[in-house]
Enzyme design. Structure first.
Site, mmCIF file in Angstrom:
data_model
loop_
_atom_site.group_PDB
_atom_site.id
_atom_site.type_symbol
_atom_site.label_atom_id
_atom_site.label_comp_id
_atom_site.label_asym_id
_atom_site.label_seq_id
_atom_site.Cartn_x
_atom_site.Cartn_y
_atom_site.Cartn_z
ATOM 1 N N CYS A 120 0.811 -1.232 0.000
ATOM 2 C CA CYS A 120 0.000 0.000 0.000
ATOM 3 C C CYS A 120 0.839 1.274 0.000
ATOM 4 C CB CYS A 120 -0.934 0.011 1.197
ATOM 5 S SG CYS A 120 -1.933 -1.463 1.337
ATOM 6 N N HIS A 260 -3.455 7.089 2.807
ATOM 7 C CA HIS A 260 -3.876 5.786 2.286
ATOM 8 C C HIS A 260 -5.193 5.395 2.953
ATOM 9 C CE1 HIS A 260 -4.172 1.720 1.177
ATOM 10 N NE2 HIS A 260 -3.770 1.223 2.327
ATOM 11 N N ASN A 290 -10.215 -0.417 0.431
ATOM 12 C CA ASN A 290 -8.754 -0.282 0.400
ATOM 13 C C ASN A 290 -8.260 -0.764 -0.963
ATOM 14 O OD1 ASN A 290 -5.990 -0.603 0.650
ATOM 15 N ND2 ASN A 290 -6.060 -1.571 2.661
HETATM 16 C C1 COA Z 1 -9.422 -5.711 10.105
HETATM 17 C C2 COA Z 1 -10.051 -4.709 11.054
HETATM 18 C C3 COA Z 1 -11.112 -3.909 10.292
HETATM 19 C C4 COA Z 1 -10.746 -5.469 12.172
HETATM 20 O O1 COA Z 1 -11.304 -4.538 13.074
HETATM 21 P P1 COA Z 1 -11.101 -4.741 14.644
HETATM 22 O O2 COA Z 1 -11.880 -3.700 15.302
HETATM 23 O O3 COA Z 1 -9.631 -4.793 14.896
HETATM 24 O O4 COA Z 1 -11.796 -6.113 14.853
HETATM 25 P P2 COA Z 1 -11.203 -7.412 15.549
HETATM 26 O O5 COA Z 1 -10.184 -8.025 14.683
HETATM 27 O O6 COA Z 1 -10.853 -7.060 16.951
HETATM 28 O O7 COA Z 1 -12.485 -8.298 15.551
HETATM 29 C C5 COA Z 1 -13.582 -7.974 16.352
HETATM 30 C C6 COA Z 1 -14.619 -9.056 16.141
HETATM 31 O O8 COA Z 1 -15.221 -8.870 14.864
HETATM 32 C C7 COA Z 1 -15.143 -10.073 14.131
HETATM 33 N N1 COA Z 1 -15.029 -9.772 12.712
HETATM 34 C C8 COA Z 1 -13.908 -9.671 11.963
HETATM 35 N N2 COA Z 1 -14.247 -9.382 10.697
HETATM 36 C C9 COA Z 1 -15.590 -9.301 10.664
HETATM 37 C C10 COA Z 1 -16.525 -9.021 9.651
HETATM 38 N N3 COA Z 1 -16.145 -8.773 8.386
HETATM 39 N N4 COA Z 1 -17.817 -8.994 9.970
HETATM 40 C C11 COA Z 1 -18.246 -9.231 11.222
HETATM 41 N N5 COA Z 1 -17.407 -9.509 12.232
HETATM 42 C C12 COA Z 1 -16.086 -9.543 11.946
HETATM 43 C C13 COA Z 1 -13.935 -10.794 14.657
HETATM 44 O O9 COA Z 1 -14.036 -12.173 14.408
HETATM 45 C C14 COA Z 1 -14.026 -10.469 16.140
HETATM 46 O O10 COA Z 1 -14.966 -11.323 16.743
HETATM 47 P P3 COA Z 1 -14.679 -11.919 18.215
HETATM 48 O O11 COA Z 1 -14.593 -10.710 19.099
HETATM 49 O O12 COA Z 1 -15.868 -12.770 18.444
HETATM 50 O O13 COA Z 1 -13.398 -12.647 18.094
HETATM 51 C C15 COA Z 1 -8.998 -3.732 11.646
HETATM 52 O O14 COA Z 1 -8.208 -4.427 12.589
HETATM 53 C C16 COA Z 1 -8.111 -3.139 10.611
HETATM 54 O O15 COA Z 1 -8.549 -2.372 9.769
HETATM 55 N N6 COA Z 1 -6.781 -3.425 10.657
HETATM 56 C C17 COA Z 1 -5.851 -2.913 9.708
HETATM 57 C C18 COA Z 1 -6.012 -3.682 8.443
HETATM 58 C C19 COA Z 1 -5.323 -3.031 7.299
HETATM 59 O O16 COA Z 1 -5.293 -1.855 7.198
HETATM 60 N N7 COA Z 1 -4.806 -3.870 6.381
HETATM 61 C C20 COA Z 1 -4.200 -3.416 5.190
HETATM 62 C C21 COA Z 1 -2.909 -2.732 5.456
HETATM 63 S S1 COA Z 1 -2.696 -1.480 4.293
#
Ligand code: COA
Length: 355
Positions: A120, A260, A290
Site C-alpha cells: 500500500c 492511504h 482499500n
Molecule cells: C481488520 C479490522 C477492520 C478489524 O477490526 P477490529 O476492530 O480490529 O476487529 P477485531 O479483529 O478485533 O475483531 C472484532 C470481532 O469482529 C469479528 N469480525 C472480523 N471481521 C468481521 C466481519 N467482516 N464482519 C463481522 N465480524 C467480523 C472478529 O471475528 C471479532 O470477533 P470476536 O470478538 O468474536 O473474536 C482492523 O483491525 C483493521 O482495519 N486493521 C488494519 C487492516 C489493514 O489496514 N490492512 C491493510 C494494510 S494497508
C-alpha cells in the site's frame, strides 16, 4: 532518509488520472457471501462499497486508462515519458513486469519501466524515487502509477479480509520544477520483521504454486488486522512528521492530507495525533475500500479535478502497508485550482519545466 541534497532540481506533479472498474460490490452483497453485516463493516472500517475488475481486465488495463488521463492533463504524449514506475501487489504476471506491459499498451517506447513492490505504500515510495530521478537529472518525465486488482488475491470466504479490499488505478505525471517547489519532503521506511502481518503465503520462490498450496488457499491475502492497525497509526504519524520536518513545516501548516485509505478509524487516529481537522483530510474509503497502492493517486485525482487543491497549497501524502512499509511525502502544489476548466489549459499555463 537523509535530507534533500541542496541545489538539485525540484520535482512536481503535473498531471493526475484515475480509473475504477464499473462493477460495485456492496456490503449487502458481502452479507450474502460471508458472516458479516453492513453495520459491522461501516462501523469498523468506514467502507460501504468497493469496485471489482471485470474478468477480462488485468491491472495493466486499469493502469493504462489512469495513465492516459494523467498524461492528457500534463499535456504529454506517451513517447515523452522517460520512466514508468508501477506500484502494485497484483501485477498481471510476475514476468514481464506490469510496468513493461503498461509501457507496451501505452506506446511509451522511450521509457524505462519497472514495478515497485511496496504494497500500500508503493505510490508514496514511487513519488520519492521519481523525486530523486528528476532532481538528479536522470529523467524529466516520470509516470508513477498505483494499480491493484486485489479481488484476484482476496479470499471471499474470509470475512477478516474480503470486506476491506477493492480494485482501481491512479497515476501521476511528475516533472521538473524550480527548486523549493513541488516535493519538499520524502520519508520512506520498512520493517521486514513485521512481514507476516500481511502476506500471500504461496506463489513465489519460497513456496511455488502446487495443488497443495491451492487446496490450502495459500494464494490469497492473510492478515493479522489488529496488530497491523497499531503499526499503521504509529508509522503513518511518524513518517508524515519526518517528511514535514524535511520540508520545514508543522502539521498545522498543511492545507490537505491525502492518506492511504485502509480503514476510516486508522485515518481518524492519525489525524487526531497530528491535530488535523477533518475538513483537511481526504476520505473516499466508503466508495472504494482499500485499493492499496492505488488509493492515494485515486484520491489525489478526485481532489485535483474537484478544484480542491490550488497553487501554493501544502499537501501531505502518507501511507502504510504490508512489508511492513510506511512513508510520506510533503509537496507545495504547483497547479492552479481546476474549477471546471479543461485540465490541459490549466497545466500549460503554469508548469515551468526547469532544465
Ligand atoms: C481488520 C479490522 C477492520 C478489524 O477490526 P477490529 O476492530 O480490529 O476487529 P477485531 O479483529 O478485533 O475483531 C472484532 C470481532 O469482529 C469479528 N469480525 C472480523 N471481521 C468481521 C466481519 N467482516 N464482519 C463481522 N465480524 C467480523 C472478529 O471475528 C471479532 O470477533 P470476536 O470478538 O468474536 O473474536 C482492523 O483491525 C483493521 O482495519 N486493521 C488494519 C487492516 C489493514 O489496514 N490492512 C491493510 C494494510 S494497508
Amino acid at each position: 532518509m537523509s535530507a534533500r541534497p541542496s541545489g538539485i532540481r525540484g520535482a512536481t506533479i503535473a498531471g493526475t488520472g484515475m480509473y475504477v472498474p464499473d462493477k460495485i460490490l456492496t456490503n449487502a452483497d458481502l452479507e450474502r457471501m460471508v458472516d458479516t453485516s453492513d453495520e459491522w463493516i461501516r462501523e469498523r472500517t468506514g467502507i460501504a462499497e468497493r469496485r471489482i475488475a471485470a474478468p477480462d481486465q488485468a491491472s495493466s488495463d486499469l493502469a493504462v486508462i489512469a495513465a492516459r488521463n494523467a498524461l492528457d492533463m500534463a499535456g504529454l504524449r506517451a513517447e515523452d515519458v522517460h520512466q514508468i514506475i508501477v506500484a502494485t501487489t497484483t501485477p498481471d504476471r510476475f514476468l514481464p513486469s506490469c510496468a513493461c506491459t503498461v509501457q507496451a499498451k501505452l506506446g511509451a517506447r522511450n521509457a524505462a519501466a519497472y514495478d515497485m513492490f511496496a504494497a500500500c505504500t508503493g505510490f508514496v515510495y514511487g513519488m520519492g524515487i521519481a523525486r530523486g530521478l528528476i532532481g538528479t537529472g536522470i529523467a524529466d518525465n516520470v509516470l508513477v502509477i498505483g494499480v491493484e486488482t486485489l479481488s484476484r488475491i482476496v479470499d471471499y470466504t474470509d470475512r477478516n479480509t474480503c470486506v476491506l479490499f477493492g480494485d482501481g488505478a491512479g497515476a501521476a505525471v511528475m516533472r521538473p520544477c524550480a527548486a523549493g517547489e513541488g516535493i519538499l519532503g520524502v520519508s520512506m521506511h520498512s520493517d521486514g520483521v513485521l512481514g507476516d502481518l500481511l502476506e500471500v503465503p504461496a506463489g513465489g520462490a519460497a513456496s511455488p504454486a502446487s495443488h497443495a498450496t491451492v487446496d490450502a488457499r495459500e494464494h490469497f491475502i492473510r492478515m493479522r488486522g489488529k496488530e497491523l492497525f497499531k503499526v499503521a497509526v504509529r508509522g503513518m504519524e511518524e513518517s508524515l512528521r519526518s517528511a514535514l520536518d524535511e520540508a520545514g513545516l508543522d502539521p498545522g501548516e498543511l492545507d490537505l492530507i491525502i492518506p492511504h485509505q485502509a480503514n476510516r478509524r486508522i485515518i481518524d487516529a492519525v489525524c487526531d495525533r497530528l491535530g488535523t481537522p477533518e475538513h483537511k483530510v481526504v476520505i473516499n474509503i466508503e466508495r472504494y475500500g482499500n485499493t492499496s497502492s492505488a488509493s492515494i493517486p485515486i484520491s489525489l485525482d478526485e481532489v485535483v479535478r474537484a478544484g480542491r487543491l490550488k497553487f501554493g497549497d501544502r499537501v501531505g501524502f502518507v501511507a502504510f502497508g504490508g512489508g511492513a512499509t510506511w512513508g510520506a511525502t510533503v509537496a507545495r502544489w504547483t497547479m492552479p485550482a481546476m474549477n471546471g476548466k479543461p485540465a490541459q489549459a490549466v497545466v500549460e499555463s503554469t508548469v515551468q519545466v526547469v532544465k
